[in-house]
Write an enzyme that holds these catalytic residues in place. Structure first.
Site, PDB file in Angstrom:
ATOM      1  N   ASN A   8       0.857  -1.184   0.000  1.00 15.86           N
ATOM      2  CA  ASN A   8       0.000   0.000   0.000  1.00 15.86           C
ATOM      3  C   ASN A   8       0.905   1.249   0.000  1.00 15.86           C
ATOM      4  O   ASN A   8       1.720   1.433   0.900  1.00 15.86           O
ATOM      5  CB  ASN A   8      -0.897  -0.046   1.250  1.00 15.86           C
ATOM      6  CG  ASN A   8      -1.835   1.129   1.330  1.00 15.86           C
ATOM      7  OD1 ASN A   8      -1.445   2.270   1.092  1.00 15.86           O
ATOM      8  ND2 ASN A   8      -3.085   0.868   1.688  1.00 15.86           N
ATOM      9  N   HIS A  11       0.940   6.063   2.097  1.00 17.95           N
ATOM     10  CA  HIS A  11       1.694   6.945   2.991  1.00 17.95           C
ATOM     11  C   HIS A  11       2.905   7.592   2.328  1.00 17.95           C
ATOM     12  O   HIS A  11       3.481   8.529   2.879  1.00 17.95           O
ATOM     13  CB  HIS A  11       2.053   6.212   4.284  1.00 17.95           C
ATOM     14  CG  HIS A  11       0.820   5.974   5.110  1.00 17.95           C
ATOM     15  ND1 HIS A  11      -0.038   6.986   5.459  1.00 17.95           N
ATOM     16  CD2 HIS A  11       0.270   4.838   5.592  1.00 17.95           C
ATOM     17  CE1 HIS A  11      -1.055   6.493   6.152  1.00 17.95           C
ATOM     18  NE2 HIS A  11      -0.894   5.186   6.239  1.00 17.95           N
ATOM     19  N   HIS A  51      -5.296   4.058  -2.426  1.00 20.30           N
ATOM     20  CA  HIS A  51      -6.617   4.462  -1.939  1.00 20.30           C
ATOM     21  C   HIS A  51      -6.777   5.950  -2.236  1.00 20.30           C
ATOM     22  O   HIS A  51      -6.091   6.777  -1.636  1.00 20.30           O
ATOM     23  CB  HIS A  51      -6.686   4.202  -0.423  1.00 20.30           C
ATOM     24  CG  HIS A  51      -8.004   4.514   0.205  1.00 20.30           C
ATOM     25  ND1 HIS A  51      -8.225   4.364   1.552  1.00 20.30           N
ATOM     26  CD2 HIS A  51      -9.163   4.964  -0.297  1.00 20.30           C
ATOM     27  CE1 HIS A  51      -9.476   4.697   1.840  1.00 20.30           C
ATOM     28  NE2 HIS A  51     -10.065   5.077   0.726  1.00 20.30           N
ATOM     29  N   ARG A  53      -8.970   8.756  -1.466  1.00 25.79           N
ATOM     30  CA  ARG A  53     -10.065   9.067  -0.543  1.00 25.79           C
ATOM     31  C   ARG A  53     -10.882  10.236  -1.075  1.00 25.79           C
ATOM     32  O   ARG A  53     -10.376  11.049  -1.852  1.00 25.79           O
ATOM     33  CB  ARG A  53      -9.497   9.407   0.841  1.00 25.79           C
ATOM     34  CG  ARG A  53      -8.721   8.266   1.468  1.00 25.79           C
ATOM     35  CD  ARG A  53      -8.253   8.647   2.859  1.00 25.79           C
ATOM     36  NE  ARG A  53      -9.363   8.683   3.778  1.00 25.79           N
ATOM     37  CZ  ARG A  53      -9.580   7.799   4.750  1.00 25.79           C
ATOM     38  NH1 ARG A  53      -8.733   6.808   4.946  1.00 25.79           N
ATOM     39  NH2 ARG A  53     -10.613   7.906   5.535  1.00 25.79           N
ATOM     40  N   ARG A  57      -6.781  13.240   0.711  1.00 24.98           N
ATOM     41  CA  ARG A  57      -5.766  13.668   1.672  1.00 24.98           C
ATOM     42  C   ARG A  57      -4.377  13.113   1.341  1.00 24.98           C
ATOM     43  O   ARG A  57      -3.380  13.670   1.768  1.00 24.98           O
ATOM     44  CB  ARG A  57      -6.154  13.262   3.090  1.00 24.98           C
ATOM     45  CG  ARG A  57      -6.066  11.785   3.341  1.00 24.98           C
ATOM     46  CD  ARG A  57      -6.351  11.455   4.767  1.00 24.98           C
ATOM     47  NE  ARG A  57      -7.745  11.725   5.091  1.00 24.98           N
ATOM     48  CZ  ARG A  57      -8.354  11.207   6.155  1.00 24.98           C
ATOM     49  NH1 ARG A  57      -7.682  10.457   6.991  1.00 24.98           N
ATOM     50  NH2 ARG A  57      -9.622  11.450   6.386  1.00 24.98           N
ATOM     51  N   GLU A  78      -8.280   0.809  -3.624  1.00 21.69           N
ATOM     52  CA  GLU A  78      -9.087   0.801  -2.413  1.00 21.69           C
ATOM     53  C   GLU A  78     -10.032   1.994  -2.495  1.00 21.69           C
ATOM     54  O   GLU A  78      -9.599   3.099  -2.824  1.00 21.69           O
ATOM     55  CB  GLU A  78      -8.132   0.950  -1.224  1.00 21.69           C
ATOM     56  CG  GLU A  78      -8.672   0.404   0.052  1.00 21.69           C
ATOM     57  CD  GLU A  78      -7.659   0.571   1.169  1.00 21.69           C
ATOM     58  OE1 GLU A  78      -6.589  -0.050   1.112  1.00 21.69           O
ATOM     59  OE2 GLU A  78      -7.955   1.340   2.098  1.00 21.69           O
ATOM     60  N   THR A 109      -8.068   4.096   7.575  1.00 21.76           N
ATOM     61  CA  THR A 109      -9.275   3.286   7.660  1.00 21.76           C
ATOM     62  C   THR A 109      -9.308   2.609   9.030  1.00 21.76           C
ATOM     63  O   THR A 109      -8.409   1.863   9.375  1.00 21.76           O
ATOM     64  CB  THR A 109      -9.272   2.228   6.542  1.00 21.76           C
ATOM     65  OG1 THR A 109      -8.970   2.898   5.327  1.00 21.76           O
ATOM     66  CG2 THR A 109     -10.605   1.544   6.424  1.00 21.76           C
ATOM     67  N   GLU A 159     -11.022  -8.948   2.816  1.00 21.85           N
ATOM     68  CA  GLU A 159      -9.762  -8.559   3.444  1.00 21.85           C
ATOM     69  C   GLU A 159     -10.066  -8.426   4.927  1.00 21.85           C
ATOM     70  O   GLU A 159     -10.848  -7.552   5.343  1.00 21.85           O
ATOM     71  CB  GLU A 159      -9.215  -7.244   2.877  1.00 21.85           C
ATOM     72  CG  GLU A 159      -7.888  -6.887   3.550  1.00 21.85           C
ATOM     73  CD  GLU A 159      -7.154  -5.723   2.920  1.00 21.85           C
ATOM     74  OE1 GLU A 159      -7.234  -5.561   1.685  1.00 21.85           O
ATOM     75  OE2 GLU A 159      -6.503  -4.982   3.667  1.00 21.85           O
ATOM     76  N   HIS A 198      -3.931  -4.177   7.542  1.00 13.14           N
ATOM     77  CA  HIS A 198      -4.066  -3.029   8.443  1.00 13.14           C
ATOM     78  C   HIS A 198      -3.273  -3.243   9.731  1.00 13.14           C
ATOM     79  O   HIS A 198      -3.572  -4.147  10.506  1.00 13.14           O
ATOM     80  CB  HIS A 198      -5.516  -2.705   8.804  1.00 13.14           C
ATOM     81  CG  HIS A 198      -5.667  -1.292   9.275  1.00 13.14           C
ATOM     82  ND1 HIS A 198      -5.938  -0.244   8.432  1.00 13.14           N
ATOM     83  CD2 HIS A 198      -5.513  -0.764  10.497  1.00 13.14           C
ATOM     84  CE1 HIS A 198      -5.967   0.874   9.125  1.00 13.14           C
ATOM     85  NE2 HIS A 198      -5.710   0.585  10.378  1.00 13.14           N
ATOM     86  N   GLY A 199      -2.265  -2.419   9.898  1.00 15.22           N
ATOM     87  CA  GLY A 199      -1.480  -2.450  11.132  1.00 15.22           C
ATOM     88  C   GLY A 199      -0.482  -3.601  11.223  1.00 15.22           C
ATOM     89  O   GLY A 199       0.119  -3.819  12.272  1.00 15.22           O
TER      90      GLY A 199
HETATM   91  N1  PXP Z   1      -5.849  -2.669   4.022  1.00 21.88           N
HETATM   92  C1  PXP Z   1      -6.765  -1.676   4.097  1.00 21.88           C
HETATM   93  C2  PXP Z   1      -8.158  -1.977   3.660  1.00 21.88           C
HETATM   94  C3  PXP Z   1      -6.417  -0.396   4.556  1.00 21.88           C
HETATM   95  O1  PXP Z   1      -7.341   0.578   4.608  1.00 21.88           O
HETATM   96  C4  PXP Z   1      -5.083  -0.155   4.925  1.00 21.88           C
HETATM   97  C5  PXP Z   1      -4.693   1.197   5.429  1.00 21.88           C
HETATM   98  O2  PXP Z   1      -4.845   2.174   4.508  1.00 21.88           O
HETATM   99  C6  PXP Z   1      -4.164  -1.202   4.793  1.00 21.88           C
HETATM  100  C7  PXP Z   1      -4.574  -2.453   4.377  1.00 21.88           C
HETATM  101  C8  PXP Z   1      -2.722  -1.012   5.134  1.00 21.88           C
HETATM  102  O3  PXP Z   1      -2.605  -0.714   6.471  1.00 21.88           O
HETATM  103  P1  PXP Z   1      -1.194  -0.280   7.062  1.00 21.88           P
HETATM  104  O4  PXP Z   1      -0.819   1.000   6.386  1.00 21.88           O
HETATM  105  O5  PXP Z   1      -1.462  -0.146   8.504  1.00 21.88           O
HETATM  106  O6  PXP Z   1      -0.240  -1.390   6.725  1.00 21.88           O
END
Ligand code: PXP
Length: 248
Positions: A8, A11, A51, A53, A57, A78, A109, A159, A198-199
């Protein structure tokens, strides 16, 4: 099947926007999500996630278009479940879409999609995207009712939201892991491909690899953070190496 890594890139754009929000199209705007995408490919990424948004942002539509067009990797878009984003997806023609909830106040998210509450709309958006040849994933909490509803939308993939696990401390870690394991079994039994994200980071991934039936992990923040020290391609390679021992 080896466990795949979707990187992803959001960032990378977050950092660019911190300085160049009004001139993200300038050739001087840095860091470049497109270059990061090429570097992720060099490091062994199996797909890229962007993603866009509704508040723009981090990623802009132009980022998504260029990465889609120029990096030869499967592209995961996304998106929130809105008419604007359906239109963008139909233009972008990603390989996959992951539907996520979106709230303006959240930093990233923060919860899974409420498939039960939004069933009719989600079902319709899934069908429209699938009609355009796009595979659809639903980002859901590891909750039995949500997974059952996800199966009924005819989506291709789930997911699993791993944020609860990633944020847990003490005994809650095992509880959250058990929820993810149960959810993965349920998703698999409903013939859904099971992804997770995520995380996830370089340390907690070890426990996550005990979840059965995983096809792909989507990871962003930790890889982009690590890339500041070792570069994007090495950061991706290190994550792939940690994932190599996975057996579904
Ligand atoms: N999957 C989804 C659906 C997300 O919204 C995000 C965060 O944008 C991620 C995965 C990746 O999360 P992280 O940046 O915490 O690895």
């Amino acid at each position: 099947m080896p466990l795949l890594l979707g990187v992803n890139l959001d960032h990378v754009a977050t950092l660019r926007q911190a300085r160049y929000a009004r001139m993200s199209a300038s050739p001087h705007a840095e860091p470049s999500p497109l270059e990061a995408g090429h570097d992720a490919l060099a490091g062994g990424a199996d797909s890229l996630t962007v993603h866009v948004r509704s508040d723009r942002r981090h990623m802009q539509q132009a980022d998504a278009m260029r990465i889609r067009a120029e990096v030869p990797l499967p592209f995961n878009f996304e998106m929130g479940v809105t008419e604007e984003m359906v239109g963008m997806a139909l233009k972008l023609k990603p390989d996959f879409v992951c539907l996520v909830p979106e709230s303006r106040l959240e930093i990233t998210t923060e919860g899974g999609l409420d498939v039960l509450a939004g069933f009719d709309k989600i079902r319709m958006v899934v069908a429209r995207l699938q009609d355009a040849g796009i595979k659809v994933s639903l980002f859901v909490d590891p909750d039995s009712k949500q997974i059952e509803a996800a199966g009924k939308t005819c989506a291709d993939m789930l997911e699993l939201h791993t944020g609860g696990f990633a944020n847990a401390v003490g005994d809650a870690v095992e509880t959250e892991l058990a929820r993810l394991i149960a959810a993965a079994k349920e998703g698999h039994a409903s013939a859904l491909q099971v992804n997770a994200g995520h995380g996830i980071n370089y340390s907690n991934i070890t426990r996550l690899l005990t979840i059965p039936h995983l096809a792909e992990l989507n990871i962003g923040h930790t890889i982009v953070s690590r890339a500041m020290r070792v570069g994007m391609s090495v950061a991706v390679r290190e994550m792939k190496d940690l994932m190599a021992c996975y057996s579904a």
